[in-house]
Every structure is written in C-alpha cells, then in structure tokens.
Enzyme design. Structure first.
Site, mmCIF file in Angstrom:
data_model
loop_
_atom_site.group_PDB
_atom_site.id
_atom_site.type_symbol
_atom_site.label_atom_id
_atom_site.label_comp_id
_atom_site.label_asym_id
_atom_site.label_seq_id
_atom_site.Cartn_x
_atom_site.Cartn_y
_atom_site.Cartn_z
ATOM 1 N N LYS A 90 8.871 -4.798 44.394
ATOM 2 C CA LYS A 90 7.882 -5.201 45.441
ATOM 3 C C LYS A 90 8.163 -6.508 46.052
ATOM 4 O O LYS A 90 8.330 -6.650 47.299
ATOM 5 C CB LYS A 90 6.781 -5.215 44.771
ATOM 6 C CG LYS A 90 6.005 -3.877 44.133
ATOM 7 C CD LYS A 90 4.866 -4.087 43.672
ATOM 8 C CE LYS A 90 4.663 -4.860 42.382
ATOM 9 N NZ LYS A 90 5.513 -4.195 41.344
ATOM 10 N N GLY A 93 5.867 -10.515 37.806
ATOM 11 C CA GLY A 93 7.062 -11.311 37.974
ATOM 12 C C GLY A 93 7.676 -10.478 39.156
ATOM 13 O O GLY A 93 8.410 -9.479 38.993
ATOM 14 N N HIS A 94 7.923 -11.209 40.115
ATOM 15 C CA HIS A 94 8.541 -10.618 41.392
ATOM 16 C C HIS A 94 9.823 -11.357 41.782
ATOM 17 O O HIS A 94 9.740 -12.495 41.933
ATOM 18 C CB HIS A 94 7.314 -10.782 42.807
ATOM 19 C CG HIS A 94 6.373 -9.832 42.200
ATOM 20 N ND1 HIS A 94 5.297 -9.926 43.315
ATOM 21 C CD2 HIS A 94 5.869 -9.081 41.248
ATOM 22 C CE1 HIS A 94 4.441 -8.732 42.940
ATOM 23 N NE2 HIS A 94 4.675 -8.373 41.530
ATOM 24 N N GLY A 106 21.119 -2.853 45.775
ATOM 25 C CA GLY A 106 21.263 -4.389 45.119
ATOM 26 C C GLY A 106 20.129 -5.138 45.341
ATOM 27 O O GLY A 106 19.285 -5.028 46.290
ATOM 28 N N ASP A 132 7.123 -3.331 38.508
ATOM 29 C CA ASP A 132 8.505 -3.762 38.641
ATOM 30 C C ASP A 132 9.516 -2.737 39.449
ATOM 31 O O ASP A 132 10.626 -2.507 39.306
ATOM 32 C CB ASP A 132 9.243 -3.875 37.228
ATOM 33 C CG ASP A 132 8.486 -4.958 36.390
ATOM 34 O OD1 ASP A 132 8.213 -6.078 36.793
ATOM 35 O OD2 ASP A 132 8.508 -4.748 34.967
ATOM 36 N N THR A 192 8.174 -11.611 30.455
ATOM 37 C CA THR A 192 8.222 -11.389 28.940
ATOM 38 C C THR A 192 9.792 -11.329 28.396
ATOM 39 O O THR A 192 9.755 -11.326 27.351
ATOM 40 C CB THR A 192 7.474 -10.393 28.167
ATOM 41 O OG1 THR A 192 7.779 -9.169 28.684
ATOM 42 C CG2 THR A 192 5.728 -10.629 28.721
ATOM 43 N N GLN A 236 1.714 -5.360 40.083
ATOM 44 C CA GLN A 236 1.926 -4.263 39.070
ATOM 45 C C GLN A 236 2.164 -2.725 39.775
ATOM 46 O O GLN A 236 2.721 -2.973 40.673
ATOM 47 C CB GLN A 236 0.451 -4.135 38.195
ATOM 48 C CG GLN A 236 0.088 -5.240 37.091
ATOM 49 C CD GLN A 236 -0.161 -6.647 38.104
ATOM 50 O OE1 GLN A 236 -1.104 -6.436 38.622
ATOM 51 N NE2 GLN A 236 0.464 -7.635 37.410
#
Ligand code: GDP
Ligand code: IMO
Ligand code: MG
Length: 446
Positions: free
Chosen positions: A16, A40-41, A418, A13, A304, A227
């Site tokens: 990326k 989750g990108h 941002g 997280d 999640t 990851q």
C-alpha cells in the site's frame, strides 16, 4: 467528489505504501485513519528506502498535507522517533503534518498487556500481534474509563487522570503477572507524557473539522489504508485480526469524512498471498513454492522482522475483500516475485466438508477446514523487473494479471514489478482518471 482510498485486500503488507506514494502526486492531502505502529509501509525511491509506520506515506513529497486522523492509536514515543528519523534524513515534517487531538494514546501498560495477553485467551493459539499495544489501546478506547486521548495531554486535569489510570493499571498488571510484576512508575510516565506533549504540540489539530472543510472545498484527499481487509475486526478472520476496521469500511469512521465523499477505491493485492502472525491461511505453501515467494519477495515483516507465511493467490478471499471494501479497481503488486515458477495456481473456490463454495466463510472454524480448489496457469521465467509497459510483460504474466481481474470482477489498473516508484506499469486506463462510482458490480457469487 474528491476522495481516493488505497485499501489492502489481503492480510496486510500488500505494498500500500508504494502505491500511496505514487498516487500522492495527484492529491493534496494524505490521511492515515486507522491502526497504529503495527503498520509498516515501505517506499523506495532513487535508491533510498523509507519505512513509515504512523506517518502517511505522502510525507515524502512536497506541498502535501499529511493527516493522522482520530481513528489512529498513537504511541507518542514511536511517533516522535519517526518524525526525527525523517527529519534526520532531510524530509521536512514541520508544517506538513496534522495530528488529531482525538487520537487515542498507547501507553506503557498497553505494551505490557499486549505482551502478557496474546495467546492466553484464544484457546492457546496466539494471535501473534505486533506487540505494539494496539489491541489494549483500542480496548480502552471502547471501554472509555481508562482511555487517554492526545487532546487530554493539554487539559488541566491530565496529571490527576494519569495518576488514577496508572493506579488501576498497576493493580490489573499485578493480577495478570503475579508477584513478578514490575509496577509502572506514575511520575516517570507523567514526565514522559509532558515532554511528548510539548514536542507534538505544533502538530495537534481538530483534523475532523479540517478534513470536512477540505472535502467541501473540493480538495483532493488520499486515504491510506493500514493492515488489510481480512484483518478487519468486524469482517475479517476473527479473532485473528487487528482491533480496527481495517477494510474500506473504516475510512469514514476513522477519518470523520462520510463515505459519500469517496469517489475511487483502489484495492491492493500481492500477486500471491502472505500473512504474518496466527490464523488460517488456506493457500499457504511450504517448500518449494512458499520458500520461493518468501526469498524472492523478501517476505519478512517490516515492523517485527518475522518471516511472513506465503502461499498462492486466494481469489475467494480477495474477492470477498474487494466487495467488502467497495473496490472499483485493482493494483496487483510484486508480480516480479512470480518469475521463475513453471506453474502458477490461483484458488478459485474452497471445499468445506465436501461442499464447494466461492463464498468466504464468516466463521474461523469453517475457514480452518477450507481446502483450496486451484486453477493452474502457465508461469514465466523472464525477469520482468525492467518492464514499464503492459506490452513488455510476457504473455503469461499478462494472462495471470487479467485472470485476477476477472475473478475479482474489477479492472486491474496497476501492476508493480519491483519496489521502486519507477517499477510500476499503468494498465488500461490512466491512473489519474477516476472510475465512476456507479460502475457496475459483478453479481455476488454463490
Ligand atoms: P504495506 O504495509 O502494504 O505498505 O507493504 P510493506 O511495505 O509492509 O511490504 C511490501 C514490501 O514489498 C516492501 O518491502 C516493498 O518495498 C516491496 N515491494 C513493493 N512493491 C513491490 C514489487 O512490485 N516487487 C517487489 N519485489 N517488491 C515490492
Ligand atoms: P500494514 O499496514 C501485516 C497483523 C499481526 C497480527 C494481527 C494483530 O503494514 O499492512 P496487532 O498488532 O494489530 O494487534 O496484530 O494483525 N498485522 C499486520 N500484518 N501488515 C500489517 O500492517 C499488520 N498490522 C497488524 O501480524 O497477526
Ligand atoms: Mg506493511
């Protein structure tokens, strides 16, 4: 040499997805090569937010080929939902996406195994997985006998193979779950699999051959890490890791493209540290700093929704990750989140059993006992989310970023202020300019 990699240097997280989306402009092919729907990108552009999981973040740009390579574990149902979600919002996927026939498939038993087993085998302390069946699917891949790859869906013996695997998995699940186990229905799984196979057929390809041709033809490839390096199964904080080589070491094995084609490795860090799930996090903070970081950084899991654990920047951990992943240059993300803190701290060493070290421990028990040694830097109060140049940043923000670069022994070439594409500052050298792969490395710390 045509390959650029974007690799997270913490526990995932690191933003990326944002960086890949920006770098896609300078590339032709974007490749996901490891992990699965645990990733989750996020990409934010023009007021729209995109959450990508298995599909490379390059999909939002035109004229790009996106490749999901053989090292990825693929849950077909969630993959199809992702395609349909993008198409429903006007993103063209057809003709832009290739899916490896070697990718291993996540089936309902993998999701069940993930749910049942997490926490029960690591001394009671849960890994806190994302519950997406990642570990069980990679376990079957390495074990071979019960593994099913995407290409298998199109082979004549598929129905018989599936029936055999489901029979074994039902026995295993009932042994683990007892009498309350809900048996898997082989007919329903077969029907779902055949439906998924037809929907995915247009995308399936030998991506290894495609990527080898691409590098030999000098096409520009961007590898999107999933990851973070510290979640690497071999070199991360084992057993609190994911089940793939999520550091830069996994690029070659996951994609099939040898490391000699990789020219530029960009290590991505948050300006602080986060972790979601179990395992040690030496610089973790509670009130007030941890809460400031979580609330200002909106630190809740993309997959999640779990609150992420937050703490000060850990230069010992990130420097280890930068060396492990062969990083040439750094992107420091979420710098704006630090606005409003009087004092900033960076962990520059650990004290373990009274001895000071700058080496990241290889054993989890040592890391659990590590007490961070901090350096203090002055903070800033200005809102920096509108800054677009280095000069527009407060002096203390510039100093903080420069210190991260010094401690990690690599130049910082990007600072992010941002979530939006536009909220990005290119520092020092142009982002399009490749860094020489023979750039001098900082000597190893003691
Ligand atoms: P990834 O898994 O590495 O792609 O990162 P995630 O998307 O899971 O998490 C990064 C989060 O930070 C996302 O919600 C992004 O929209 C957000 N983000 C990215 N860059 C910045 C930044 O510079 N500042 C802030 N405040 N948020 C950012
Ligand atoms: P991106 O690509 C953050 C963590 C989980 C858990 C451990 C093992 O968005 O950075 P798994 O489901 O992989 O077996 O879980 O790894 N984890 C991540 N944490 N970002 C991710 O991906 C992650 N993928 C897995 O929280 O601690
Ligand atoms: Mg993420």
């Amino acid at each position: 040499m045509p390959g650029t990699c974007v690799i997270g240097l913490q526990w995932g997280d690191e933003a990326k997805g944002k960086l890949v989306d920006i770098l896609t402009e300078d590339h032709e092919i974007v490749v996901r090569y490891a992990g699965g729907a645990n990733a989750g990108h996020t990409v934010v552009s023009g007021g729209q937010t995109w959450k990508l999981s298995l599909i490379p973040s390059g999909i939002l740009r035109d004229g790009i080929t996106c490749v999901v390579a053989g090292g990825v574990v693929l849950d077909p149902a969630s993959f199809i939902r992702e395609i349909e979600g993008l198409e429903g919002r006007g993103v063209t996927v057809a003709g832009k996406l290739l899916l490896s026939d070697r990718a291993h498939l996540v089936f309902p038993w993998h999701l069940a195994e993930d749910r049942i087993l997490d926490g029960s085998l690591s001394g009671g302390e849960a890994i806190g997985t994302t519950g997406r069946g990642i570990g069980p699917c990679y376990r079957d891949k390495v074990g071979r006998s019960f593994a099913i790859r995407l290409g298998d869906l199109y082979r004549p013996g598929f129905a018989a193979k599936l029936a055999d695997v489901v029979a074994v998995k039902n026995r295993v699940l009932s042994a683990w779950q007892g009498d309350g186990a809900m048996p898997l229905d082989p007919q329903a799984i077969l029907a779902d699999s055949l439906r998924h196979a037809e929907r995915l057929r247009p995308f399936v390809a030998d991506t290894t051959a495609f990527l080898l041709d691409a590098v030999e033809d000098g096409r520009r490839l961007l590898f999107e890490g999933a990851q973070g390096s510290l979640l690497d199964v071999d070199h991360g904080t084992f057993p609190f890791v994911t089940s793939s080589n999520s550091s830069g070491l996994g690029v070659a094995s996951g994609s099939g493209v040898p490391g000699r084609w990789i020219e530029r490795v960009i290590g991505v860090v948050k300006a602080y540290t986060t972790r979601v799930g179990g395992g040690p996090l030496p610089t973790e903070q509670g009130e007030p700093v941890g809460v400031h970081l979580r609330e200002r950084g909106r630190e809740y899991g993309t997959v999640t929704m779990r609150p992420r654990r937050c703490g000060w920047f850990d230069a010992v951990a990130a420097r280890y990750a930068a060396r492990l992943s062969g990083v040439d240059e750094l992107a420091v993300m979420l710098l704006d989140v630090l606005s409003g803190l009087d004092e900033l701290r960076i962990c520059t060493a650990y004290e373990i059993d009274g001895a000071r070290t700058t080496r990241f421990p290889g054993q989890i028990d040592d890391l659990k006992r590590a007490i961070p040694v901090y350096e203090s830097l002055p903070g800033w109060h200005e809102d920096i989310s509108g800054a677009r140049t280095e000069a527009a940043l407060p002096a203390n923000a510039r100093r903080y970023v420069a210190r991260i670069g010094e401690l990690l022994g690599r130049p910082v070439t990007v600072a992010s202020v941002g979530p939006d594409r536009s909220q990005t500052i290119v520092l020092g050298r142009s982002r399009a300019a490749p860094v020489a792969s023979h750039a001098p490395r900082t000597p190893a710390p003691t």
